[in-house]
Design a protein around this motif. Structure first.
Motif, PDB file in Angstrom:
ATOM      1  N   ILE A 177      38.727  12.617   6.694  1.00  0.00           N
ATOM      2  CA  ILE A 177      40.163  12.390   6.788  1.00  0.00           C
ATOM      3  C   ILE A 177      40.741  13.480   7.690  1.00  0.00           C
ATOM      4  N   PHE A 178      42.001  13.339   8.048  1.00  0.00           N
ATOM      5  CA  PHE A 178      42.657  14.383   8.832  1.00  0.00           C
ATOM      6  C   PHE A 178      44.041  14.629   8.273  1.00  0.00           C
ATOM      7  N   THR A 179      44.581  15.805   8.579  1.00  0.00           N
ATOM      8  CA  THR A 179      45.939  16.129   8.139  1.00  0.00           C
ATOM      9  C   THR A 179      46.771  16.540   9.340  1.00  0.00           C
ATOM     10  N   SER A 180      48.038  16.167   9.280  1.00  0.00           N
ATOM     11  CA  SER A 180      49.024  16.559  10.280  1.00  0.00           C
ATOM     12  C   SER A 180      50.390  16.409   9.622  1.00  0.00           C
ATOM     13  N   ASN A 181      51.442  16.542  10.401  1.00  0.00           N
ATOM     14  CA  ASN A 181      52.770  16.283   9.832  1.00  0.00           C
ATOM     15  C   ASN A 181      52.979  14.787   9.683  1.00  0.00           C
ATOM     16  N   ASN A 182      53.806  14.394   8.720  1.00  0.00           N
ATOM     17  CA  ASN A 182      53.913  12.981   8.360  1.00  0.00           C
ATOM     18  C   ASN A 182      54.328  12.088   9.517  1.00  0.00           C
ATOM     19  N   TYR A 183      55.172  12.590  10.416  1.00  0.00           N
ATOM     20  CA  TYR A 183      55.615  11.752  11.522  1.00  0.00           C
ATOM     21  C   TYR A 183      54.509  11.522  12.557  1.00  0.00           C
ATOM     22  N   HIS A 184      53.459  12.330  12.508  1.00  0.00           N
ATOM     23  CA  HIS A 184      52.425  12.326  13.550  1.00  0.00           C
ATOM     24  C   HIS A 184      51.162  11.585  13.141  1.00  0.00           C
ATOM     25  N   ILE A 185      50.973  11.312  11.852  1.00  0.00           N
ATOM     26  CA  ILE A 185      49.654  10.838  11.397  1.00  0.00           C
ATOM     27  C   ILE A 185      49.341   9.421  11.871  1.00  0.00           C
ATOM     28  N   PHE A 186      50.352   8.560  12.066  1.00  0.00           N
ATOM     29  CA  PHE A 186      50.031   7.211  12.521  1.00  0.00           C
ATOM     30  C   PHE A 186      49.422   7.234  13.920  1.00  0.00           C
ATOM     31  N   ARG A 187      50.060   7.925  14.845  1.00  0.00           N
ATOM     32  CA  ARG A 187      49.523   8.003  16.215  1.00  0.00           C
ATOM     33  C   ARG A 187      48.169   8.719  16.212  1.00  0.00           C
ATOM     34  N   ALA A 188      48.044   9.749  15.372  1.00  0.00           N
ATOM     35  CA  ALA A 188      46.759  10.440  15.267  1.00  0.00           C
ATOM     36  C   ALA A 188      45.676   9.485  14.759  1.00  0.00           C
ATOM     37  N   GLY A 189      46.063   8.570  13.865  1.00  0.00           N
ATOM     38  CA  GLY A 189      45.112   7.576  13.369  1.00  0.00           C
ATOM     39  C   GLY A 189      44.620   6.659  14.476  1.00  0.00           C
ATOM     40  N   ILE A 190      45.524   6.306  15.408  1.00  0.00           N
ATOM     41  CA  ILE A 190      45.135   5.497  16.568  1.00  0.00           C
ATOM     42  C   ILE A 190      44.114   6.249  17.412  1.00  0.00           C
ATOM     43  N   TYR A 191      44.368   7.545  17.650  1.00  0.00           N
ATOM     44  CA  TYR A 191      43.453   8.347  18.451  1.00  0.00           C
ATOM     45  C   TYR A 191      42.110   8.541  17.739  1.00  0.00           C
ATOM     46  N   ALA A 192      42.140   8.606  16.407  1.00  0.00           N
ATOM     47  CA  ALA A 192      40.882   8.727  15.666  1.00  0.00           C
ATOM     48  C   ALA A 192      39.992   7.523  15.928  1.00  0.00           C
ATOM     49  N   ARG A 193      40.610   6.315  15.920  1.00  0.00           N
ATOM     50  CA  ARG A 193      39.835   5.102  16.208  1.00  0.00           C
ATOM     51  C   ARG A 193      39.324   5.122  17.647  1.00  0.00           C
ATOM     52  N   SER A 197      54.629   3.060  10.496  1.00  0.00           N
ATOM     53  CA  SER A 197      54.546   4.507  10.280  1.00  0.00           C
ATOM     54  C   SER A 197      54.870   4.863   8.835  1.00  0.00           C
ATOM     55  N   ILE A 198      55.869   4.190   8.270  1.00  0.00           N
ATOM     56  CA  ILE A 198      56.222   4.423   6.861  1.00  0.00           C
ATOM     57  C   ILE A 198      55.094   3.960   5.951  1.00  0.00           C
ATOM     58  N   LEU A 199      54.534   2.782   6.245  1.00  0.00           N
ATOM     59  CA  LEU A 199      53.420   2.275   5.444  1.00  0.00           C
ATOM     60  C   LEU A 199      52.236   3.250   5.484  1.00  0.00           C
ATOM     61  N   TYR A 200      52.020   3.843   6.642  1.00  0.00           N
ATOM     62  CA  TYR A 200      50.873   4.734   6.819  1.00  0.00           C
ATOM     63  C   TYR A 200      51.007   6.020   6.003  1.00  0.00           C
ATOM     64  N   GLN A 201      52.219   6.320   5.568  1.00  0.00           N
ATOM     65  CA  GLN A 201      52.427   7.540   4.777  1.00  0.00           C
ATOM     66  C   GLN A 201      51.770   7.455   3.398  1.00  0.00           C
ATOM     67  N   PHE A 202      51.479   6.215   2.963  1.00  0.00           N
ATOM     68  CA  PHE A 202      51.025   6.026   1.593  1.00  0.00           C
ATOM     69  C   PHE A 202      49.511   6.040   1.455  1.00  0.00           C
ATOM     70  N   ASN A 203      48.844   6.777   2.313  1.00  0.00           N
ATOM     71  CA  ASN A 203      47.388   6.913   2.199  1.00  0.00           C
ATOM     72  C   ASN A 203      47.036   7.776   0.986  1.00  0.00           C
ATOM     73  N   PHE A 229      44.172  -2.958   5.380  1.00  0.00           N
ATOM     74  CA  PHE A 229      43.050  -2.170   4.871  1.00  0.00           C
ATOM     75  C   PHE A 229      41.853  -2.215   5.812  1.00  0.00           C
ATOM     76  N   LYS A 230      41.827  -3.193   6.711  1.00  0.00           N
ATOM     77  CA  LYS A 230      40.774  -3.210   7.725  1.00  0.00           C
ATOM     78  C   LYS A 230      40.972  -2.083   8.719  1.00  0.00           C
ATOM     79  N   ASN A 231      42.211  -1.871   9.116  1.00  0.00           N
ATOM     80  CA  ASN A 231      42.534  -0.773  10.043  1.00  0.00           C
ATOM     81  C   ASN A 231      44.013  -0.438   9.859  1.00  0.00           C
ATOM     82  N   LYS A 232      44.286   0.657   9.186  1.00  0.00           N
ATOM     83  CA  LYS A 232      45.674   1.015   8.891  1.00  0.00           C
ATOM     84  C   LYS A 232      46.434   1.454  10.132  1.00  0.00           C
TER      85      LYS A 232
END
Length: 400
Positions: free
Chosen positions: A325-341, A206-212, A75-78
């Motif tokens: 927040i941001f939206t993308s396809n489910n397989y892409h959101i984890f890497r996108a989250g890294i880029y957001a940080r 990546s699977i865990l990140y799907q549950f936002n 929860f500090k940084n997903k």
């Protein structure tokens, strides 16, 4: 034998799952499976703690403490790979705890969970490698039939071919080589094992990140762009990203009365007639989103630029901190989250569903991109492994 704890577990588990299903069906994003899993975990925690206390034990404190460490990190940084490592360690810690619990309490629940885990591991060991190769060939044929024959869409096929050659080498060639050469080539499966472990951690997080489940109090929703059909039309894949944003936009208005700004982010490719952001905005208008609630970022060409240029626009409109927040396809959101940080945004993503047949190829592509982000680290580990086996090979050659 006293089965009261098991009976109480069954009552609370079934009752809670039924209540969860009723509760989540009223939500725009039900995600029933996730919340049922959470309730199941809560029930198991109370069950194991209860039966251990009845037997005078306190060992359940250790897996609970480790669970707290994992949740704090998550929860500090997903969007960090460390969460996948911590989660997989948590699974092993819980497995060792189950062994202890069975030996101490003879719990049929703990014994059953251990049996299921053992059956899964045995299936993986007996059928895993060959089954994986067969699955990859089958998936590659489907992807190539339904998608373009680009290199990005051939990753499962290339992996299947590589694993096939390795299987042939291991069964028919390795035994015929001199010992020193066999030892040297043994570096390959070790390096493969290392990258398989990295992939396992990546897949887990990546699977865990799907549950936002972001709260309906957002100021902005960034939609990450993708290529346009015929240079000017939103593709089905991109449309799903936009639809997820629109659904959240309407949900937030309904439950909180707050209008979020939807920021369409995507520049113009060399084969496109207009910027992706502009085409995405037109699509959203046709879906009923007010023009006043739409923003366009039309200069980005990569996901990192999506985040950086979108942040620039939001900073001009409103000083931080703002909720995004941001939206993308489910397989892409984890890497996108890294880029957001990396871009300085504290933003997590919600994913649009992707056709199941495309997910293996898509996750492989994301994995390669993740490895490339930390290429120096992985190169160093690979070199160290190779150096070790070169040393062992030289020692074997001269000793013989």
């Amino acid at each position: 034998m006293n089965f009261l704890p098991e009976i109480l577990l069954a009552i609370f588990l079934v009752g809670g799952i039924f209540a969860t299903i009723v509760w989540r069906k009223k939500k725009p994003d039900p995600d029933i499976v996730f919340f049922c899993l959470v309730w199941t975990c809560i029930c198991l925690i109370f069950y194991f703690a209860g039966i251990e206390l009845l037997n005078g034990g306190y060992f359940f404190i250790f897996p609970l403490a480790y669970l707290a460490i994992f949740l704090w990190s998550y929860f500090k940084n997903k969007a960090r790979l460390l969460n996948g490592v911590l989660f997989n360690i948590l699974i092993f810690v819980f497995g060792f705890y189950l062994i202890y619990n069975v030996s101490m309490t003879s719990s049929i629940v703990a014994f059953g969970l251990l049996g299921l885990a053992a059956l899964f591991l045995a299936s993986v060991l007996v059928f895993g490698f060959v089954s994986l190769i067969i699955f990859l060939y089958w998936n590659a044929l489907i992807v190539l039939k339904k998608e373009s024959r680009s290199l990005a869409n051939m990753l499962t096929l290339l992996l299947a071919i590589f694993l096939t050659f390795f299987l042939v080498y291991d069964h028919f060639i390795a035994q015929r080589l001199p010992d020193w050469l066999t030892i040297l080539l043994a570096a390959l499966p070790v390096i493969m094992g290392y990258f398989a472990l990295v992939f396992f951690n990546f897949l887990s997080v990546s699977i865990l990140y799907q549950f936002n489940h972001p709260k309906p109090n957002q100021d902005y929703i960034i939609v990450l762009g993708a290529g346009l059909l015929n240079g000017d039309t939103v593709s089905p894949l991109l449309a799903k990203r936009i639809d997820v944003a629109i659904n959240f936009y309407h949900h937030q208005i309904k439950v909180a009365g707050k209008h979020a700004k939807i920021l369409m982010s995507g520049g113009q490719g060399h084969d496109e007639k207009l910027p992706e952001g502009a085409a995405m905005a037109e699509y959203a208008k046709a879906k009923g989103v007010a023009a006043a609630d739409l923003l366009i970022e039309d200069q980005s060409t990569t996901t990192l630029e999506n985040m950086r240029f979108s942040k620039r626009i939001m900073d001009q409109l409103q000083p931080m901190p703002y909720k995004v927040i941001f939206t993308s396809n489910n397989y892409h959101i984890f890497r996108a989250g890294i880029y957001a940080r990396k871009a300085g945004l504290r933003a997590d993503g919600i994913g649009a569903k992707t056709a199941l047949y495309y997910l293996p190829n898509a996750f492989l592509r994301e994995y390669i991109a993740i490895v490339a982000l930390h290429k120096k680290r992985h190169l160093l580990v690979s070199i160290l492994i190779l150096a070790l086996f070169v040393f062992l090979s030289v020692m074997s050659f001269f000793i013989v």
